[in-house]
Design an enzyme around this catalytic site. Structure first.
Site, mmCIF file in Angstrom:
data_model
loop_
_atom_site.group_PDB
_atom_site.id
_atom_site.type_symbol
_atom_site.label_atom_id
_atom_site.label_comp_id
_atom_site.label_asym_id
_atom_site.label_seq_id
_atom_site.Cartn_x
_atom_site.Cartn_y
_atom_site.Cartn_z
ATOM 1 N N TYR A 109 0.862 -1.306 0.116
ATOM 2 C CA TYR A 109 0.024 -0.080 0.163
ATOM 3 C C TYR A 109 0.985 1.263 -0.188
ATOM 4 C CZ TYR A 109 -3.433 3.539 1.251
ATOM 5 O OH TYR A 109 -4.350 4.829 1.235
ATOM 6 N N ARG A 144 -5.397 -1.800 -0.925
ATOM 7 C CA ARG A 144 -6.633 -1.731 -0.094
ATOM 8 C C ARG A 144 -7.741 -2.627 -0.557
ATOM 9 N NH1 ARG A 144 -4.653 -0.167 3.411
ATOM 10 N NH2 ARG A 144 -4.922 2.088 4.584
ATOM 11 N N TYR A 225 -0.573 -2.585 9.439
ATOM 12 C CA TYR A 225 -1.953 -2.519 9.768
ATOM 13 C C TYR A 225 -2.398 -3.533 10.819
ATOM 14 C CZ TYR A 225 -6.992 -3.402 9.384
ATOM 15 O OH TYR A 225 -8.461 -3.423 9.884
#
Length: 255
Positions: A109, A144, A225
């Protein structure tokens, strides 16, 4: 994949947007609206979640509710990370790439956020013209949503035949001179395979640490994340090339 990318430009919403669409059918008095919103979208949403769940080794409720931990996570204490992170400068990265015979680029990302696909594509083109075998390894949930990295690389002109899925090249890392990780973290975290008590235990990852030299292009040594430290950053064959992905790639083109 291109149409899917355009329709879901806001990747943060991901497949939640599809649920919203077909749930609107239940709120409508029109059977036409209901059928149009539910039937095709339910199929696409189910397929999409299957991709996510398998690629992260997590259940659907776990993903929807934002929890962490996989179906393989043990109940003990995670392994302590050992070693010291080693940084590398632009000249060092350029030299490693130019002198390599095989290079696998693993984008994440961070590449998307920095919009670094264009300089990355130019780097791959130049190296390929100089006899370096270039490939891109894409994790199913990199970015994403599935397919985001594929679309961005295609947009930048990267040939389709050198963009491969994780399962296609994961066994090739031991024979790879340099793996260049750009803005990826959890998807290349060795704890998923080496630490049964990690909250990402069992998650399929790209085994970049098995290459001769792993170069990680990332803003910092911070977690991804999943909020899990990455042991790959501290391995002896890893060099950290810290900074914004686009700026660092532009610097490599000028080196």
């Amino acid at each position: 994949p291109v149409l899917l990318y355009v329709q879901n430009w806001s990747f943060k919403l991901s497949y939640y947007n599809e649920y919203k669409s077909y749930l609107s059918g239940f709120m409508s008095t029109s059977s036409v609206c209901f059928n149009a919103n539910t039937t095709p979208r339910l199929r696409m949403t189910e397929d999409g979640w299957n991709v996510y769940n398998q690629a992260m080794n997590r259940s659907l409720p776990n993903v929807i509710l934002g929890g962490f931990g996989t179906s393989s996570t043990g109940g003990g204490k995670p392994m302590a990370i050992e070693g010291t992170a080693t940084e590398i400068d632009t000249d060092g990265v350029a030299s490693a790439l130019v002198n390599a015979k095989n290079v696998i680029v693993v984008p994440g990302y961070g590449l998307c956020a920095a919009r670094a696909q264009y300089p990355v594509a130019e780097i791959a083109k130049l190296l390929n013209e100089n006899g370096v075998k270039m490939r891109f390894g894409i994790h199913p949930v990199a970015g994403r949503m599935p397919g985001q990295l594929n679309v961005l690389l295609a947009e930048a002109g990267v040939p389709y035949d050198i963009v491969q899925e994780m399962d296609e090249l994961n066994d090739d890392f031991p024979d790879t001179d340099v793996s260049l990780v750009i803005g990826a973290n959890d998807t290349v975290n060795s704890a998923a395979e080496d630490d049964p008590n990690s909250i990402i235990a069992g998650m399929p990852v790209l085994r970049v640490w098995k290459s001769g030299h792993t170069i990680v292009m990332k803003r910092s040594l911070g977690v991804g994340y999943a909020a899990v430290d990455n042991p790959v950053f501290f391995k002896p064959n890893t060099s950290m090339y810290l900074g914004d992905a686009k700026k660092q790639c532009d610097a490599l083109l000028e080196a």
